[in-house]
Design a protein around this motif. Structure first.
Motif, PDB file in Angstrom:
ATOM      1  N   SER A  11      37.033 -12.504  48.016  1.00 12.69           N
ATOM      2  CA  SER A  11      38.477 -12.655  48.439  1.00 12.69           C
ATOM      3  C   SER A  11      38.684 -13.574  49.276  1.00 12.69           C
ATOM      4  O   SER A  11      39.719 -14.408  48.960  1.00 12.69           O
ATOM      5  CB  SER A  11      38.823 -11.370  48.982  1.00 12.69           C
ATOM      6  N   LEU A  12      37.736 -14.049  50.265  1.00 18.54           N
ATOM      7  CA  LEU A  12      37.883 -15.292  50.861  1.00 18.54           C
ATOM      8  C   LEU A  12      37.659 -16.606  50.113  1.00 18.54           C
ATOM      9  O   LEU A  12      38.707 -17.373  50.279  1.00 18.54           O
ATOM     10  CB  LEU A  12      36.828 -15.335  52.001  1.00 18.54           C
ATOM     11  N   ASP A  13      37.026 -16.443  49.041  1.00 16.40           N
ATOM     12  CA  ASP A  13      36.977 -17.665  48.068  1.00 16.40           C
ATOM     13  C   ASP A  13      38.233 -17.835  47.566  1.00 16.40           C
ATOM     14  O   ASP A  13      38.815 -19.132  47.250  1.00 16.40           O
ATOM     15  CB  ASP A  13      35.761 -17.493  46.980  1.00 16.40           C
ATOM     16  N   LEU A  14      38.927 -16.905  46.772  1.00 12.87           N
ATOM     17  CA  LEU A  14      40.238 -16.833  46.376  1.00 12.87           C
ATOM     18  C   LEU A  14      41.491 -17.452  47.385  1.00 12.87           C
ATOM     19  O   LEU A  14      42.073 -18.270  46.932  1.00 12.87           O
ATOM     20  CB  LEU A  14      40.632 -15.377  45.861  1.00 12.87           C
ATOM     21  N   LYS A  15      41.189 -16.797  48.472  1.00 13.22           N
ATOM     22  CA  LYS A  15      42.184 -17.194  49.476  1.00 13.22           C
ATOM     23  C   LYS A  15      42.098 -18.771  49.860  1.00 13.22           C
ATOM     24  O   LYS A  15      43.183 -19.320  50.096  1.00 13.22           O
ATOM     25  CB  LYS A  15      42.185 -16.338  50.894  1.00 13.22           C
ATOM     26  N   LEU A  16      40.843 -19.060  49.949  1.00 10.43           N
ATOM     27  CA  LEU A  16      40.704 -20.624  50.226  1.00 10.43           C
ATOM     28  C   LEU A  16      40.996 -21.602  48.992  1.00 10.43           C
ATOM     29  O   LEU A  16      41.634 -22.607  49.248  1.00 10.43           O
ATOM     30  CB  LEU A  16      39.223 -21.090  50.556  1.00 10.43           C
ATOM     31  N   GLU A  22      47.988 -24.797  48.092  1.00  7.96           N
ATOM     32  CA  GLU A  22      49.221 -24.955  48.709  1.00  7.96           C
ATOM     33  C   GLU A  22      49.283 -26.407  49.229  1.00  7.96           C
ATOM     34  O   GLU A  22      50.382 -27.078  49.698  1.00  7.96           O
ATOM     35  CB  GLU A  22      49.371 -23.651  49.716  1.00  7.96           C
ATOM     36  N   ILE A  23      48.055 -26.794  50.055  1.00 11.87           N
ATOM     37  CA  ILE A  23      48.255 -27.855  50.771  1.00 11.87           C
ATOM     38  C   ILE A  23      48.456 -29.229  49.995  1.00 11.87           C
ATOM     39  O   ILE A  23      49.172 -29.889  50.395  1.00 11.87           O
ATOM     40  CB  ILE A  23      46.803 -27.950  51.681  1.00 11.87           C
ATOM     41  N   LYS A  24      47.728 -29.086  48.788  1.00 13.26           N
ATOM     42  CA  LYS A  24      48.111 -30.212  47.829  1.00 13.26           C
ATOM     43  C   LYS A  24      49.536 -30.317  47.425  1.00 13.26           C
ATOM     44  O   LYS A  24      50.136 -31.374  47.343  1.00 13.26           O
ATOM     45  CB  LYS A  24      47.121 -30.249  46.563  1.00 13.26           C
ATOM     46  N   THR A  25      49.871 -29.101  47.087  1.00 12.65           N
ATOM     47  CA  THR A  25      51.616 -29.088  46.705  1.00 12.65           C
ATOM     48  C   THR A  25      52.453 -29.411  47.884  1.00 12.65           C
ATOM     49  O   THR A  25      53.244 -30.269  47.823  1.00 12.65           O
ATOM     50  CB  THR A  25      51.863 -27.632  46.290  1.00 12.65           C
ATOM     51  N   ARG A  26      52.116 -29.028  49.040  1.00 14.56           N
ATOM     52  CA  ARG A  26      52.896 -29.719  50.454  1.00 14.56           C
ATOM     53  C   ARG A  26      52.843 -31.239  50.358  1.00 14.56           C
ATOM     54  O   ARG A  26      53.699 -32.094  50.675  1.00 14.56           O
ATOM     55  CB  ARG A  26      52.534 -28.730  51.525  1.00 14.56           C
ATOM     56  N   GLU A  27      51.593 -31.577  50.310  1.00 14.70           N
ATOM     57  CA  GLU A  27      51.530 -33.153  50.485  1.00 14.70           C
ATOM     58  C   GLU A  27      52.156 -33.780  49.309  1.00 14.70           C
ATOM     59  O   GLU A  27      52.751 -34.816  49.573  1.00 14.70           O
ATOM     60  CB  GLU A  27      49.620 -33.333  50.089  1.00 14.70           C
ATOM     61  N   GLN A  28      52.209 -33.401  48.004  1.00 12.37           N
ATOM     62  CA  GLN A  28      52.887 -34.025  46.945  1.00 12.37           C
ATOM     63  C   GLN A  28      54.461 -33.790  47.339  1.00 12.37           C
ATOM     64  O   GLN A  28      55.261 -34.930  47.182  1.00 12.37           O
ATOM     65  CB  GLN A  28      52.861 -33.345  45.641  1.00 12.37           C
ATOM     66  N   GLU A  29      54.961 -32.806  47.906  1.00 11.92           N
ATOM     67  CA  GLU A  29      56.145 -32.643  48.219  1.00 11.92           C
ATOM     68  C   GLU A  29      56.584 -33.619  49.638  1.00 11.92           C
ATOM     69  O   GLU A  29      57.772 -34.166  49.324  1.00 11.92           O
ATOM     70  CB  GLU A  29      56.771 -31.221  48.541  1.00 11.92           C
ATOM     71  N   GLU A  30      55.904 -33.735  50.167  1.00  9.20           N
ATOM     72  CA  GLU A  30      56.017 -34.659  51.382  1.00  9.20           C
ATOM     73  C   GLU A  30      55.991 -36.075  50.918  1.00  9.20           C
ATOM     74  O   GLU A  30      57.079 -37.050  51.474  1.00  9.20           O
ATOM     75  CB  GLU A  30      54.845 -34.590  52.606  1.00  9.20           C
TER      76      GLU A  30
END
Length: 118
Positions: A11-16, A22-30
């Motif tokens: 579960s932790l691995d999936l959440k990571l 999500e971080i990569k997506t936000r960086e691309q959006e920024e």
């Protein structure tokens, strides 16, 4: 390790993994937002080529398939060939290995003699 601990670790691995995406997506959006702020609504070839980098301006100027929209969808603005900002932003992400796919999407063709060089 018991089944509960194993499930917890999975579960932790999936959440990571989800967090990394999500971080990569936000960086691309920024990055896109930054480009939207920096580029004017209409972008001429010189400005687009400068932003993209890599090749010399004369290369972009003479090799139409390396231009935004493969040289298509341009309009004259102030007497200069220009493209809409959104089209230029999409083009900025196109590398040589994606050029044929991009050209096909734009309805453009690339001379066959250049097929093996990209």
């Amino acid at each position: 390790m018991n089944a509960v601990e194993n499930l917890f670790l999975q579960s932790l691995d999936l959440k990571l993994s989800q967090l990394i995406i999500e971080i990569k997506t936000r960086e691309q959006e920024e990055e896109r937002e930054k480009l939207l702020r920096e580029l004017p609504e209409w972008v001429n070839l010189q400005t687009a080529a400068k932003k993209k980098g890599a090749a010399a301006f004369d290369t972009y100027k003479t090799q139409y398939w390396l231009q935004p929209c493969c040289g298509l969808k341009s309009k004259k603005v102030g007497g200069r060939k220009s493209w809409r900002r959104d089209d230029v932003i999409e083009w900025l992400l196109v590398t040589d290995d994606k050029l044929w796919e991009y050209a096909r999407k734009m309805g453009a063709s690339i001379p066959l003699k250049y097929k093996n060089t990209t």
